[in-house]
Design a protein around this motif. Structure first.
Motif, PDB file in Angstrom:
ATOM      1  N   ASP A  60      28.920  32.313  28.257  1.00 60.09           N
ATOM      2  CA  ASP A  60      28.534  32.146  29.656  1.00 60.09           C
ATOM      3  C   ASP A  60      29.191  33.212  30.520  1.00 60.09           C
ATOM      4  N   GLU A  61      28.725  33.273  31.752  1.00 59.80           N
ATOM      5  CA  GLU A  61      29.294  34.181  32.742  1.00 59.80           C
ATOM      6  C   GLU A  61      29.502  33.437  34.047  1.00 59.80           C
ATOM      7  N   VAL A  62      30.611  33.738  34.706  1.00 63.88           N
ATOM      8  CA  VAL A  62      30.918  33.155  36.010  1.00 63.88           C
ATOM      9  C   VAL A  62      30.990  34.296  37.020  1.00 63.88           C
ATOM     10  N   LEU A  63      30.493  34.067  38.220  1.00 66.15           N
ATOM     11  CA  LEU A  63      30.534  35.080  39.271  1.00 66.15           C
ATOM     12  C   LEU A  63      31.531  34.678  40.338  1.00 66.15           C
ATOM     13  N   LEU A  64      32.344  35.653  40.739  1.00 65.07           N
ATOM     14  CA  LEU A  64      33.434  35.418  41.676  1.00 65.07           C
ATOM     15  C   LEU A  64      33.287  36.325  42.891  1.00 65.07           C
ATOM     16  N   PRO A  65      33.547  35.811  44.092  1.00 64.88           N
ATOM     17  CA  PRO A  65      33.592  36.710  45.246  1.00 64.88           C
ATOM     18  C   PRO A  65      34.792  37.641  45.122  1.00 64.88           C
ATOM     19  N   ASP A  66      34.642  38.864  45.608  1.00 61.66           N
ATOM     20  CA  ASP A  66      35.712  39.851  45.451  1.00 61.66           C
ATOM     21  C   ASP A  66      36.984  39.434  46.180  1.00 61.66           C
ATOM     22  N   ASN A  67      36.858  38.565  47.183  1.00 62.98           N
ATOM     23  CA  ASN A  67      38.038  38.132  47.946  1.00 62.98           C
ATOM     24  C   ASN A  67      38.525  36.749  47.522  1.00 62.98           C
ATOM     25  N   ILE A  68      38.268  36.388  46.272  1.00 58.89           N
ATOM     26  CA  ILE A  68      38.609  35.049  45.785  1.00 58.89           C
ATOM     27  C   ILE A  68      40.125  34.868  45.669  1.00 58.89           C
ATOM     28  N   TYR A  69      40.539  33.615  45.690  1.00 58.81           N
ATOM     29  CA  TYR A  69      41.928  33.225  45.460  1.00 58.81           C
ATOM     30  C   TYR A  69      42.406  33.848  44.152  1.00 58.81           C
ATOM     31  N   GLY A  70      43.481  34.634  44.216  1.00 57.67           N
ATOM     32  CA  GLY A  70      43.926  35.426  43.079  1.00 57.67           C
ATOM     33  C   GLY A  70      44.120  34.665  41.778  1.00 57.67           C
ATOM     34  N   PRO A  71      44.778  33.486  41.783  1.00 54.43           N
ATOM     35  CA  PRO A  71      44.968  32.769  40.524  1.00 54.43           C
ATOM     36  C   PRO A  71      43.665  32.328  39.853  1.00 54.43           C
ATOM     37  N   ASN A  72      42.602  32.092  40.617  1.00 58.82           N
ATOM     38  CA  ASN A  72      41.312  31.771  40.008  1.00 58.82           C
ATOM     39  C   ASN A  72      40.796  32.998  39.258  1.00 58.82           C
ATOM     40  N   LYS A  73      40.878  34.139  39.894  1.00 60.33           N
ATOM     41  CA  LYS A  73      40.451  35.380  39.250  1.00 60.33           C
ATOM     42  C   LYS A  73      41.272  35.645  37.993  1.00 60.33           C
ATOM     43  N   ALA A  74      42.582  35.433  38.070  1.00 64.86           N
ATOM     44  CA  ALA A  74      43.442  35.658  36.905  1.00 64.86           C
ATOM     45  C   ALA A  74      43.114  34.689  35.775  1.00 64.86           C
ATOM     46  N   LEU A  75      42.799  33.447  36.112  1.00 68.20           N
ATOM     47  CA  LEU A  75      42.415  32.460  35.096  1.00 68.20           C
ATOM     48  C   LEU A  75      41.192  32.936  34.332  1.00 68.20           C
ATOM     49  N   VAL A  76      40.221  33.465  35.062  1.00 64.79           N
ATOM     50  CA  VAL A  76      39.003  33.970  34.423  1.00 64.79           C
ATOM     51  C   VAL A  76      39.308  35.202  33.578  1.00 64.79           C
ATOM     52  N   GLN A  77      40.094  36.130  34.124  1.00 65.75           N
ATOM     53  CA  GLN A  77      40.359  37.394  33.438  1.00 65.75           C
ATOM     54  C   GLN A  77      41.217  37.242  32.188  1.00 65.75           C
ATOM     55  N   TYR A  78      42.217  36.361  32.253  1.00 66.76           N
ATOM     56  CA  TYR A  78      43.210  36.323  31.181  1.00 66.76           C
ATOM     57  C   TYR A  78      43.119  35.106  30.264  1.00 66.76           C
ATOM     58  N   GLN A  79      42.435  34.063  30.704  1.00 69.30           N
ATOM     59  CA  GLN A  79      42.309  32.881  29.855  1.00 69.30           C
ATOM     60  C   GLN A  79      40.869  32.691  29.383  1.00 69.30           C
ATOM     61  N   LEU A  80      39.934  32.601  30.321  1.00 70.13           N
ATOM     62  CA  LEU A  80      38.544  32.377  29.914  1.00 70.13           C
ATOM     63  C   LEU A  80      38.006  33.548  29.090  1.00 70.13           C
ATOM     64  N   ALA A  81      38.494  34.750  29.359  1.00 69.17           N
ATOM     65  CA  ALA A  81      38.045  35.910  28.591  1.00 69.17           C
ATOM     66  C   ALA A  81      38.369  35.755  27.107  1.00 69.17           C
ATOM     67  N   ARG A  82      39.437  35.036  26.797  1.00 67.59           N
ATOM     68  CA  ARG A  82      39.822  34.824  25.390  1.00 67.59           C
ATOM     69  C   ARG A  82      38.794  33.958  24.669  1.00 67.59           C
ATOM     70  N   TRP A  83      37.987  33.222  25.425  1.00 67.05           N
ATOM     71  CA  TRP A  83      36.962  32.349  24.848  1.00 67.05           C
ATOM     72  C   TRP A  83      35.566  32.930  25.047  1.00 67.05           C
ATOM     73  N   ASN A  84      35.515  34.246  25.255  1.00 66.11           N
ATOM     74  CA  ASN A  84      34.241  34.959  25.394  1.00 66.11           C
ATOM     75  C   ASN A  84      33.422  34.448  26.588  1.00 66.11           C
TER      76      ASN A  84
END
Length: 399
Positions: free
Chosen positions: A101-125
């Protein structure tokens, strides 16, 4: 009575207080273990519809009470409580996304949400894209068959651009993609996320109850709210599998804050607007970021959705210092403040300030934020003149 008998009688005492006690605040129920009258009841009880109790993690009268009130506040039907705002975000991501799947984030999103996607969800493709929250067409162009969830944030984290919320939600509905809103800033008071316009609503909201609902700066808690039963059950099952829960004393603290929430929100808003307007007159500042400021990015979107009355714009604003002031000078300005404390979060009684290195937080080109060092202010419940005086004396150190 022997020592052993005393111990047993203290644990299994027959006395029960009489029913009918009523007071402004309800009782606080704290438990891990919940008793059943018999084995049949243990096997038959159902906690998912809040018709009974099975284990403290799955709810008590205190947490059920708070969940119902938060659902009402946000205009939803179902609510889950979690240990923090970030836990609420994680609950939604983990419940609604899977490998591929893919999730779309606003560029000005809360930083920890972006980090969760980049560093945790990315590990699960699980992939992601960033979109411009001020441009619904940008979101439309980036949606694909892989897109399963769109995050919205109003106003944006730190820079407080107010997105084209109506346009973004409309794009999600047309594409059949779920949308989740971080509603901490609006708090259920600035606008109703489940009734944005006729036939237009978000699917899920998350809310850091740490902020305005609590109001004391002393509780960490979050919520996940929806109107859809099937969606709620998906979120609830993930909530159970992750073992998320909140303590009775923390739930009580938020319940105690709710009755004054509207009054506090309006007070925060009023002083914030006054200080934001004052900053517009300062030569040291090149931009003031606040949805109620006419030239702030997204002001029109905020005005069209929320109107312009006090109580619709929260207690945050940011300023961009003229580039001629170095980062060291801006840091010295923050250090010189006396009433404003340096600290994260917001929504409490004490005003806060934090400088941010914005270039490290944004990825898309053509930012509406002017060059310079950004400082975010969270306005507490102090008197406006006192806060303005504190700011004035702190400006002395930048020259």
């Amino acid at each position: 009575m022997g020592d052993k008998a005393v111990a047993t009688s203290l644990i299994h005492h027959p006395y029960r207080a009489p029913e009918g006690f009523a007071a402004p605040q309800g009782p606080v129920y704290k438990a891990s273990t919940v008793f059943f009258p018999n084995v049949a009841a243990m096997r038959q009880r159902e906690w998912k519809d809040k018709s009974a109790y099975t284990y403290g993690l799955h709810g008590t009268p205190t947490t059920y009470d708070l969940e119902e009130r938060i659902a009402t506040l946000e205009g939803g039907r179902y609510c889950l409580l979690v240990p923090s705002g970030l836990a609420a975000i994680a609950n939604v991501n983990l419940a609604l996304l899977k490998a591929g799947d893919e999730v779309l984030l606003p560029d000005n999103i809360y930083g920890p949400n972006k980090a969760l996607v980049q560093y945790q969800l990315a590990r699960w493709n699980i992939g992601y894209q960033l979109y411009d929250p001020l441009d619904a067409d940008d979101l439309r162009r980036k949606l694909s068959s892989k897109s399963k969830l769109v995050w919205l944030e109003a106003a944006g984290s730190v820079t407080l651009e107010f997105p084209d919320l109506l346009g973004l939600v409309k794009v999600c509905k047309e594409a059949g993609v779920l949308c989740a809103l971080d509603n901490t800033w609006g708090a259920g008071l600035a606008f109703n996320a489940f009734d944005l316009a006729p036939g237009l609503a978000v699917d899920v909201t998350v809310h850091a109850l740490t902020k305005y609902p609590n109001g004391g700066g002393d509780v960490l808690m979050g919520s996940v709210v929806t109107r859809d039963q099937d969606l709620h059950l998906a979120l609830l099952n993930c909530h159970m599998h992750l073992g998320l829960g909140v303590g009775g004393n923390d739930a009580e603290a938020v319940l105690r804050g709710l009755p004054s929430m509207l009054l506090r929100y309006r007070a925060h808003d009023q002083v914030t607007r006054q200080l934001a307007q004052w900053f517009q007159q300062r030569a040291e500042v090149v931009q003031v970021l606040h949805p109620a400021v006419p030239d702030s990015p997204g002001h029109r979107h905020w005005r069209d959705l929320c109107g312009d009355e006090i109580g619709r714009a929260a207690g945050l604003f940011s300023v961009v210092f003229d580039p001629r002031f170095t980062l060291a000078k801006v840091d010295a300005f923050c250090d010189a403040l006396k009433l404003f404390k340096i600290g994260y979060s917001w929504g409490g009684p004490i005003s806060l300030v934090v400088p941010y290195a914005l270039p490290t937080m944004r990825s898309l080109p053509d930012s509406p934020i002017k060059p310079g060092t950004l400082v975010r202010f969270s306005i507490g419940l102090e008197e406006e003149g006192s806060l303005r005086g504190d700011l004035e004396q702190a400006f002395g150190v930048v020259y």
